[in-house]
Design a protein around this motif. Structure first.
Motif, mmCIF file in Angstrom:
data_model
loop_
_atom_site.group_PDB
_atom_site.id
_atom_site.type_symbol
_atom_site.label_atom_id
_atom_site.label_comp_id
_atom_site.label_asym_id
_atom_site.label_seq_id
_atom_site.Cartn_x
_atom_site.Cartn_y
_atom_site.Cartn_z
ATOM 1 N N ILE A 103 0.832 -1.199 0.000
ATOM 2 C CA ILE A 103 0.000 0.000 0.000
ATOM 3 C C ILE A 103 0.867 1.249 0.000
ATOM 4 N N VAL A 104 1.943 1.239 0.784
ATOM 5 C CA VAL A 104 2.850 2.391 0.779
ATOM 6 C C VAL A 104 3.439 2.579 -0.620
ATOM 7 N N MET A 107 0.867 4.203 -2.824
ATOM 8 C CA MET A 107 0.747 5.627 -2.501
ATOM 9 C C MET A 107 1.911 6.410 -3.098
ATOM 10 N N ILE A 139 -5.844 8.420 -7.953
ATOM 11 C CA ILE A 139 -6.142 8.764 -6.555
ATOM 12 C C ILE A 139 -7.392 8.037 -6.078
ATOM 13 N N VAL A 142 -6.348 4.486 -5.282
ATOM 14 C CA VAL A 142 -5.619 4.404 -4.017
ATOM 15 C C VAL A 142 -6.566 4.594 -2.837
ATOM 16 N N LEU A 146 -7.017 2.211 0.452
ATOM 17 C CA LEU A 146 -6.871 2.695 1.815
ATOM 18 C C LEU A 146 -8.130 2.429 2.646
ATOM 19 N N ILE A 163 -0.904 6.392 7.006
ATOM 20 C CA ILE A 163 -1.236 7.169 5.821
ATOM 21 C C ILE A 163 -0.588 8.551 5.885
ATOM 22 N N ALA A 166 3.148 8.231 5.268
ATOM 23 C CA ALA A 166 3.434 7.969 3.859
ATOM 24 C C ALA A 166 3.288 9.234 3.023
ATOM 25 N N ILE A 167 2.260 10.024 3.312
ATOM 26 C CA ILE A 167 2.084 11.295 2.600
ATOM 27 C C ILE A 167 3.252 12.229 2.894
ATOM 28 N N ALA A 289 -5.861 2.410 -9.897
ATOM 29 C CA ALA A 289 -4.593 3.086 -9.628
ATOM 30 C C ALA A 289 -3.621 2.890 -10.793
#
Length: 315
Positions: A103-104, A107, A139, A142, A146, A163, A166-167, A289
């Motif tokens: 998932i990371v 992102m 987006i 993704v 999430l 989250i 990661a951002i 994605a």
């Protein structure tokens, strides 16, 4: 004067390094999970770059690149190093304590979005409407992933923090990418800039780890040091020359597509080894994605893509 055509994507000199870099970078996301299980994340980041930095200086020497930088170039290296090799990686390693590596990785595949926004704000680059549309699709995909992650609450369950971290890492990497694209950065051999930036980032990592995580632990498991060597030498040093040769061979725009290979590999490894479970929601999210990334990269102007690829900084 005759202009030589770019080689085919299917030629061995393009296809082999293209798939190799995407596969290696895709695998590094999972390897990180083993590192942060053994020592605090901050010390794991330091160990990685303490090993990678001298190796990257050696690569620059073997490639015949100048290592003496002017004062403005050194200041740029400091900024890039703290943003990329400290902020970015510290955020990423800590994010993987809370959400799965795949998932990371997905992102971070959206790195092109803040890159475009920062490039527009600071160096006046514009992007096509197709890039915006493709980015919105990505987006949305993704976001579905999430939502699933939030419901499943893997690892310690603090998905929201994962989250945010990661951002933060994505924004730090984006700042580094855009900053290095200024006139000073374009005048420095990329390998030399990265070597100095990595040195400064490693020094910052050492201080951060000492303050936040206490004395340095010395793991006695060979698996930890093998993973560190893989991340440092294979994931950070070997891939950079391959990547930049691809940029010269086929252009930064087409090279950017190896980010899709990276995501696919990362999600496969997360499924095989982290127990990631696919559902109709996650399958739809992953498909959106990947589709959105492909549309955005296809539409994006070459110059803007060069900003994204200039940092060349995967995990």
């Amino acid at each position: 004067m005759t202009t030589l055509a770019a080689p085919s994507m299917l030629s061995p000199r393009v296809l082999i390094p293209f798939m190799l870099t995407g596969t290696i970078w895709g695998s590094t996301w999972f390897v990180i999970t083993g590192q942060i299980d053994v020592v605090p994340a901050a010390w794991s980041v330091f160990y990685r770059f303490a090993l990678a930095t001298p190796a990257l200086f050696l690569v620059a020497l073997l490639m015949g690149r100048r290592l003496r930088l002017t004062r403005p170039e050194q200041m740029l290296a400091i900024g890039v190093g703290i943003a990329q090799f400290s902020g970015n990686f510290l955020f990423v390693y800590h994010a993987e304590l809370h959400i799965t590596s795949g998932i990371v990785a997905v992102m971070f595949a959206l790195l092109m979005v803040p890159n475009a926004l920062f490039a527009r704000a600071f160096i006046g680059e514009r992007v096509q409407g197709g890039f915006i549309g493709g980015s919105m699709v990505a987006i949305a995909g993704v976001a579905l992933l999430l939502v699933h992650e939030w419901r499943a609450a893997p690892l310690d369950g603090n998905v929201g923090l994962g989250i945010v971290l990661a951002i933060g890492g994505m924004l730090a990497a984006s700042i580094a990418n855009v900053v290095q694209a200024n006139p000073t950065g374009r005048g420095v051999p990329m390998v030399s800039l990265l070597a100095w930036a990595m040195l400064y980032g490693t020094i910052f990592d050492l201080g951060f780890a000492a303050v936040t995580a206490g004395p340095p632990p010395i793991p006695d498991k060979w698996q930890f040091w093998a993973g560190t060597a893989y991340l440092a030498l294979i994931g950070s040093v070997v891939t950079f020359p391959l990547h930049y040769n691809l940029v010269r061979e086929i252009g930064a725009g087409r090279t950017a597509y190896n980010g899709i290979v990276t995501v696919c590999v990362a999600m496969l490894l997360s499924t095989a080894f982290e127990g990631y479970r696919w559902t109709p929601l996650t399958a739809s999210g992953a498909a959106l994605a990947l589709l959105g990334m492909a549309l955005a990269l296809r539409a994006r102007r070459v110059k803007a893509v060069q900003v994204q690829q200039g940092g060349a900084l995967r995990r």
